[in-house]
Motif scaffolding. Structure first.
Motif, PDB file in Angstrom:
ATOM      1  N   GLU A  91     -12.090   1.866 -13.646  1.00  0.00           N
ATOM      2  CA  GLU A  91     -12.540   0.508 -13.331  1.00  0.00           C
ATOM      3  C   GLU A  91     -11.426  -0.359 -12.750  1.00  0.00           C
ATOM      4  OE1 GLU A  91     -15.733  -0.242 -13.586  1.00  0.00           O
ATOM      5  OE2 GLU A  91     -15.384  -2.250 -12.745  1.00  0.00           O
ATOM      6  N   SER A  92     -10.203  -0.197 -13.245  1.00  0.00           N
ATOM      7  CA  SER A  92      -9.103  -1.070 -12.839  1.00  0.00           C
ATOM      8  C   SER A  92      -8.655  -0.839 -11.390  1.00  0.00           C
ATOM      9  CB  SER A  92      -7.912  -0.889 -13.774  1.00  0.00           C
ATOM     10  OG  SER A  92      -7.338   0.404 -13.620  1.00  0.00           O
ATOM     11  N   THR A  97      -8.764   4.524  -2.852  1.00  0.00           N
ATOM     12  CA  THR A  97      -9.771   5.404  -2.262  1.00  0.00           C
ATOM     13  C   THR A  97      -9.284   6.850  -2.307  1.00  0.00           C
ATOM     14  OG1 THR A  97     -10.523   3.669  -0.741  1.00  0.00           O
ATOM     15  CG2 THR A  97     -11.155   5.933  -0.223  1.00  0.00           C
ATOM     16  N   ASN A 101      -4.269   0.472  -2.153  1.00  0.00           N
ATOM     17  CA  ASN A 101      -4.062  -0.834  -1.530  1.00  0.00           C
ATOM     18  C   ASN A 101      -3.965  -1.915  -2.591  1.00  0.00           C
ATOM     19  OD1 ASN A 101      -4.307   0.414   1.016  1.00  0.00           O
ATOM     20  ND2 ASN A 101      -6.524   0.095   1.023  1.00  0.00           N
ATOM     21  N   SER A 102      -3.458  -3.064  -2.200  1.00  0.00           N
ATOM     22  CA  SER A 102      -3.346  -4.210  -3.112  1.00  0.00           C
ATOM     23  C   SER A 102      -2.707  -3.796  -4.431  1.00  0.00           C
ATOM     24  CB  SER A 102      -4.724  -4.820  -3.360  1.00  0.00           C
ATOM     25  OG  SER A 102      -5.319  -5.225  -2.147  1.00  0.00           O
ATOM     26  N   TYR A 127     -14.082   6.398 -10.000  1.00  0.00           N
ATOM     27  CA  TYR A 127     -12.819   5.696 -10.163  1.00  0.00           C
ATOM     28  C   TYR A 127     -12.721   5.043 -11.528  1.00  0.00           C
ATOM     29  CZ  TYR A 127     -12.644   6.001  -5.052  1.00  0.00           C
ATOM     30  OH  TYR A 127     -12.636   6.448  -3.756  1.00  0.00           O
ATOM     31  N   SER A 170       0.828  -1.202   0.000  1.00  0.00           N
ATOM     32  CA  SER A 170       0.000   0.000   0.000  1.00  0.00           C
ATOM     33  C   SER A 170       0.865   1.254   0.000  1.00  0.00           C
ATOM     34  CB  SER A 170      -0.902   0.028   1.242  1.00  0.00           C
ATOM     35  OG  SER A 170      -1.783  -1.067   1.267  1.00  0.00           O
ATOM     36  N   LYS A 228     -10.989   0.297  -8.890  1.00  0.00           N
ATOM     37  CA  LYS A 228     -12.124   0.211  -7.963  1.00  0.00           C
ATOM     38  C   LYS A 228     -11.874  -0.875  -6.932  1.00  0.00           C
ATOM     39  CE  LYS A 228     -15.990   1.961 -10.681  1.00  0.00           C
ATOM     40  NZ  LYS A 228     -17.253   1.629 -11.375  1.00  0.00           N
ATOM     41  N   ASP A 229     -12.284  -0.641  -5.703  1.00  0.00           N
ATOM     42  CA  ASP A 229     -12.145  -1.586  -4.592  1.00  0.00           C
ATOM     43  C   ASP A 229     -10.713  -1.694  -4.097  1.00  0.00           C
ATOM     44  OD1 ASP A 229     -14.449  -3.723  -6.308  1.00  0.00           O
ATOM     45  OD2 ASP A 229     -14.886  -2.211  -4.785  1.00  0.00           O
ATOM     46  N   ARG A 230      -9.772  -0.985  -4.740  1.00  0.00           N
ATOM     47  CA  ARG A 230      -8.383  -1.000  -4.251  1.00  0.00           C
ATOM     48  C   ARG A 230      -7.917   0.398  -3.851  1.00  0.00           C
ATOM     49  NH1 ARG A 230      -4.273  -2.265  -7.544  1.00  0.00           N
ATOM     50  NH2 ARG A 230      -5.325  -1.596  -9.455  1.00  0.00           N
TER      51      ARG A 230
END
Length: 115
Positions: A61-62, A68, A83-84, A59, A17, A64-66
């Motif tokens: 797409e690539s 913020t 993150n990740s 965001y 991160s 998203k969820d990683r």
């Protein structure tokens, strides 16, 4: 004159991160759309994430969820928590601000993710 100064880039292993920060000056920060772009070698600059004055976020797409994006209007600062991280996230990351149709850019900060 609007100035954007990024910090927080560096070298990290895949899965790790980093948090990027962008401090703005010379502008009424709270009414600017803020965001982060990135540019990898040989590729076009692309939008990673953006946040409106009201706090609405979007965001790529690539990421998203990683990733913020957030902003602190009291500190005139926008953040990107990543993150990740993956090797394909390696790029120069640029802070961006939009106000009254004018675009403003930071100098960029390098993010390198090793596999």
């Amino acid at each position: 004159q609007v100035q954007l100064v990024e910090s927080g880039g560096g070298l990290v292993q895949a899965g790790g991160s980093l948090r990027l920060s962008c401090a703005a000056s010379g502008t009424m920060f709270s009414i600017n759309v803020m965001g982060w772009f990135r540019q990898a070698p040989g590729k076009q600059r692309e939008l990673v994430a953006r946040i409106t004055p009201a706090g609405s976020k979007s965001y790529q797409e690539s990421v998203k969820d990683r990733f913020t994006i957030s902003r602190d209007n009291a500190k005139n600062t926008v953040y990107l928590q990543m993150n990740s991280l993956k090797p394909e996230d390696t790029a120069v990351y640029y802070c961006w601000s939009l106000r009254d149709g004018s675009n403003y850019w930071g100098q960029g900060t390098q993010v390198t993710v090793s596999s």
